[in-house]
Design a protein around this motif. Structure first.
Motif, PDB file in Angstrom:
ATOM      1  N   LEU A 196     -46.812  -2.622  55.197  1.00 61.23           N
ATOM      2  CA  LEU A 196     -45.700  -1.925  54.556  1.00 61.23           C
ATOM      3  C   LEU A 196     -44.945  -2.966  53.752  1.00 61.23           C
ATOM      4  O   LEU A 196     -44.058  -3.658  54.270  1.00 61.23           O
ATOM      5  N   ASN A 197     -45.343  -3.105  52.492  1.00 58.24           N
ATOM      6  CA  ASN A 197     -44.809  -4.202  51.677  1.00 58.24           C
ATOM      7  C   ASN A 197     -43.519  -3.785  50.961  1.00 58.24           C
ATOM      8  O   ASN A 197     -43.174  -2.615  50.905  1.00 58.24           O
ATOM      9  N   LYS A 198     -42.837  -4.764  50.407  1.00 55.88           N
ATOM     10  CA  LYS A 198     -41.535  -4.576  49.755  1.00 55.88           C
ATOM     11  C   LYS A 198     -40.527  -3.997  50.745  1.00 55.88           C
ATOM     12  O   LYS A 198     -39.654  -3.209  50.385  1.00 55.88           O
ATOM     13  N   SER A 199     -40.710  -4.366  52.002  1.00 54.54           N
ATOM     14  CA  SER A 199     -39.823  -3.816  53.040  1.00 54.54           C
ATOM     15  C   SER A 199     -38.393  -4.328  52.848  1.00 54.54           C
ATOM     16  O   SER A 199     -37.455  -3.749  53.382  1.00 54.54           O
ATOM     17  N   ASP A 200     -38.223  -5.395  52.058  1.00 54.89           N
ATOM     18  CA  ASP A 200     -36.866  -5.883  51.767  1.00 54.89           C
ATOM     19  C   ASP A 200     -36.072  -4.874  50.935  1.00 54.89           C
ATOM     20  O   ASP A 200     -34.846  -4.916  50.913  1.00 54.89           O
ATOM     21  N   LEU A 201     -36.786  -3.973  50.257  1.00 55.44           N
ATOM     22  CA  LEU A 201     -36.103  -2.979  49.411  1.00 55.44           C
ATOM     23  C   LEU A 201     -35.979  -1.625  50.115  1.00 55.44           C
ATOM     24  O   LEU A 201     -35.312  -0.714  49.610  1.00 55.44           O
ATOM     25  N   ALA A 202     -36.644  -1.495  51.263  1.00 55.62           N
ATOM     26  CA  ALA A 202     -36.687  -0.188  51.937  1.00 55.62           C
ATOM     27  C   ALA A 202     -35.665  -0.092  53.061  1.00 55.62           C
ATOM     28  O   ALA A 202     -35.186  -1.106  53.578  1.00 55.62           O
ATOM     29  N   LEU A 254     -43.721  -6.041  55.817  1.00 53.88           N
ATOM     30  CA  LEU A 254     -43.908  -7.281  55.058  1.00 53.88           C
ATOM     31  C   LEU A 254     -42.991  -7.404  53.843  1.00 53.88           C
ATOM     32  O   LEU A 254     -42.608  -6.398  53.236  1.00 53.88           O
ATOM     33  N   ASN A 255     -42.667  -8.639  53.513  1.00 50.15           N
ATOM     34  CA  ASN A 255     -42.118  -8.978  52.204  1.00 50.15           C
ATOM     35  C   ASN A 255     -43.038 -10.060  51.646  1.00 50.15           C
ATOM     36  O   ASN A 255     -42.910 -11.229  51.994  1.00 50.15           O
ATOM     37  N   ALA A 256     -43.996  -9.633  50.813  1.00 52.04           N
ATOM     38  CA  ALA A 256     -45.009 -10.584  50.328  1.00 52.04           C
ATOM     39  C   ALA A 256     -44.382 -11.650  49.443  1.00 52.04           C
ATOM     40  O   ALA A 256     -44.923 -12.741  49.289  1.00 52.04           O
ATOM     41  N   LYS A 257     -43.239 -11.319  48.854  1.00 55.20           N
ATOM     42  CA  LYS A 257     -42.589 -12.246  47.926  1.00 55.20           C
ATOM     43  C   LYS A 257     -42.013 -13.464  48.663  1.00 55.20           C
ATOM     44  O   LYS A 257     -42.180 -14.586  48.231  1.00 55.20           O
ATOM     45  N   THR A 258     -41.359 -13.217  49.796  1.00 54.96           N
ATOM     46  CA  THR A 258     -40.777 -14.342  50.537  1.00 54.96           C
ATOM     47  C   THR A 258     -41.671 -14.794  51.688  1.00 54.96           C
ATOM     48  O   THR A 258     -41.476 -15.853  52.257  1.00 54.96           O
ATOM     49  N   GLY A 295     -55.084  -1.471  47.318  1.00 53.73           N
ATOM     50  CA  GLY A 295     -53.789  -0.812  47.103  1.00 53.73           C
ATOM     51  C   GLY A 295     -53.646  -0.362  45.667  1.00 53.73           C
ATOM     52  O   GLY A 295     -54.413  -0.797  44.801  1.00 53.73           O
ATOM     53  N   ILE A 296     -52.658   0.469  45.415  1.00 52.83           N
ATOM     54  CA  ILE A 296     -52.430   0.956  44.052  1.00 52.83           C
ATOM     55  C   ILE A 296     -51.789  -0.165  43.215  1.00 52.83           C
ATOM     56  O   ILE A 296     -51.285  -1.140  43.782  1.00 52.83           O
ATOM     57  N   PRO A 297     -51.792  -0.041  41.892  1.00 50.97           N
ATOM     58  CA  PRO A 297     -51.191  -1.091  41.070  1.00 50.97           C
ATOM     59  C   PRO A 297     -49.719  -1.319  41.412  1.00 50.97           C
ATOM     60  O   PRO A 297     -49.013  -0.377  41.772  1.00 50.97           O
ATOM     61  N   ASN A 298     -49.305  -2.578  41.327  1.00 50.84           N
ATOM     62  CA  ASN A 298     -47.904  -2.984  41.480  1.00 50.84           C
ATOM     63  C   ASN A 298     -47.374  -2.965  42.920  1.00 50.84           C
ATOM     64  O   ASN A 298     -46.191  -3.171  43.154  1.00 50.84           O
ATOM     65  N   VAL A 299     -48.266  -2.736  43.870  1.00 47.65           N
ATOM     66  CA  VAL A 299     -47.797  -2.646  45.255  1.00 47.65           C
ATOM     67  C   VAL A 299     -47.616  -4.045  45.872  1.00 47.65           C
ATOM     68  O   VAL A 299     -47.017  -4.195  46.931  1.00 47.65           O
ATOM     69  N   GLY A 300     -48.145  -5.070  45.178  1.00 47.02           N
ATOM     70  CA  GLY A 300     -47.950  -6.436  45.659  1.00 47.02           C
ATOM     71  C   GLY A 300     -49.230  -7.120  46.129  1.00 47.02           C
ATOM     72  O   GLY A 300     -49.171  -8.134  46.831  1.00 47.02           O
ATOM     73  N   LYS A 301     -50.399  -6.615  45.706  1.00 48.99           N
ATOM     74  CA  LYS A 301     -51.678  -7.170  46.174  1.00 48.99           C
ATOM     75  C   LYS A 301     -51.839  -8.650  45.806  1.00 48.99           C
ATOM     76  O   LYS A 301     -52.170  -9.464  46.654  1.00 48.99           O
ATOM     77  N   SER A 302     -51.583  -8.967  44.521  1.00 50.09           N
ATOM     78  CA  SER A 302     -51.787 -10.367  44.099  1.00 50.09           C
ATOM     79  C   SER A 302     -50.782 -11.279  44.780  1.00 50.09           C
ATOM     80  O   SER A 302     -51.138 -12.377  45.228  1.00 50.09           O
ATOM     81  N   THR A 303     -49.542 -10.839  44.851  1.00 56.55           N
ATOM     82  CA  THR A 303     -48.513 -11.643  45.516  1.00 56.55           C
ATOM     83  C   THR A 303     -48.940 -11.921  46.947  1.00 56.55           C
ATOM     84  O   THR A 303     -48.831 -13.042  47.436  1.00 56.55           O
ATOM     85  N   PHE A 304     -49.446 -10.882  47.614  1.00 57.52           N
ATOM     86  CA  PHE A 304     -49.865 -11.041  49.008  1.00 57.52           C
ATOM     87  C   PHE A 304     -51.038 -12.008  49.120  1.00 57.52           C
ATOM     88  O   PHE A 304     -51.010 -12.938  49.940  1.00 57.52           O
TER      89      PHE A 304
END
Ligand code: G4P
Length: 292
Positions: free
Chosen positions: A57-63, A85-89, A127-136
């Motif tokens: 469950l990515n971008k959880s920092d925004l949810a 998850l927060n793949a960014k941090t 995952g769908i585009p922009n969900v954070g795959k590359s960042t992860f």
């Protein structure tokens, strides 16, 4: 507002993914924690039959944390392993190795019974585009990860990244496409910025966003922009335009500019953490479908 979009190259991407799935033991699927249903394509359940499954469950920092906790329980009940998850941090990243081991326990046991010991688990990210795959992938594989060279999969340019002695990851993620069957799916994805803005009417979309906030998080728009949020969408946007000095040459409120600013704020979390979907609604819609 009706959003339908399925680029032709997706058929090719789907075929490539079907081939890759044959090579792996574990599917690591990223979803957007703010909308875990609209940001996934259930086709992956059919494609990934017999594979171990981990949902991030990515971008959880925004949810909304309450919603994310409920989604974790909801997916767990359906047999998926999950990590918030927060793949960014990198927050949440530490628990992934342990979850992979749990998710693949049955496979490791099966290998052991057949006398195969210490064969690493092979995983791929989807995952769908922009969900954070590359960042992860960048963050999970890290700089230290060595590519393991020629093995099946490499013919298409794919490489296995050896994460440790237990796990190998395919370096190219599988791209899934959202399911636009329900009109709300497109709107929700557009709101969080996962659909190319060039194909959207941003002012209309901002109107959908205002509706959403007034319904689900009343008071937030009023608090951020110091405006009355109870009027029609157009009036609220005009009030935001005036409050933020988005004005046209003649001094008229620039609604389009205010709409873009509002969407930027929403997507960047400046209107607070939000969840656009809750498991309870999903269950209710399933019941409706069964009885209706
Ligand atoms: P993709 O491969 O699935 O298409 O997604 P990608 O990794 O390119 O990520 C898409 C955007 O989402 C990027 O932002 C990325 O930084 C952001 N992102 C990924 N994971 C997280 C997360 O857990 N939390 C937050 N808040 N954002 C995340 P971007 O706007 O394209 O770039 P940038 O702003 O990072 O420069």
């Amino acid at each position: 507002m009706n959003i339908q979009w399925y680029p032709g190259h997706m058929t090719k991407a789907k075929r490539a993914m079907e081939a890759d799935i044959k090579l792996i033991d574990l599917i690591i699927e990223l979803v957007d924690a703010r909308l875990p249903i609209s940001s996934r394509n259930p086709d992956i359940d059919r494609l990934g039959q017999g594979k171990a499954r981990l949902i991030l469950l990515n971008k959880s920092d925004l949810a909304d944390d309450t919603a994310t906790a409920r989604w974790e329980a909801w997916f767990a009940e359906k047999g998926y392993y999950t990590v918030k998850l927060n793949a960014k941090t990198g927050a949440g990243m530490k628990s992934i190795q342990g979850k992979i081991a749990e998710a693949c326990k049955a496979k490791i046991e099966r290998d052991r019974r057949r006398g195969i010991i210490n064969r690493p688990v092979r995983a791929m990210v989807v995952g769908i585009p922009n969900v954070g795959k590359s960042t992860f992938i960048n963050s999970f594989a890290g700089k230290a990860a060595a590519k393991t060279g020629n093995k099946p999969g490499v013919t298409k340019g794919n490489q296995w990244i050896r994460l440790n002695k237990n796990v190998e990851l395919l370096d190219t993620p599988g791209i899934l496409w959202p399911r636009f069957e329900d009109k709300q799916v497109g709107i929700r994805l557009a709101l969080v910025g996962s659909i190319n803005d060039n194909i959207l009417n941003l002012t209309e979309l901002a109107g959908e966003g205002i509706d959403f906030f007034c319904r689900s998080y009343p008071g937030r728009i009023a608090a951020r922009y110091e405006v009355d949020e109870s009027g029609k969408n157009y009036e609220v946007l005009a009030a935001i335009a005036i409050a933020r000095k988005c004005l046209q040459k003649g001094g008229e409120p620039d609604i389009d500019k205010a709409a873009s600013m509002f969407l930027d704020d929403l997507r960047g979390g400046r209107l607070g953490r939000i969840s656009l979907e809750w498991p309870e609604e999903k269950e209710a819609s399933l019941e409706d479908a069964e009885t209706g």
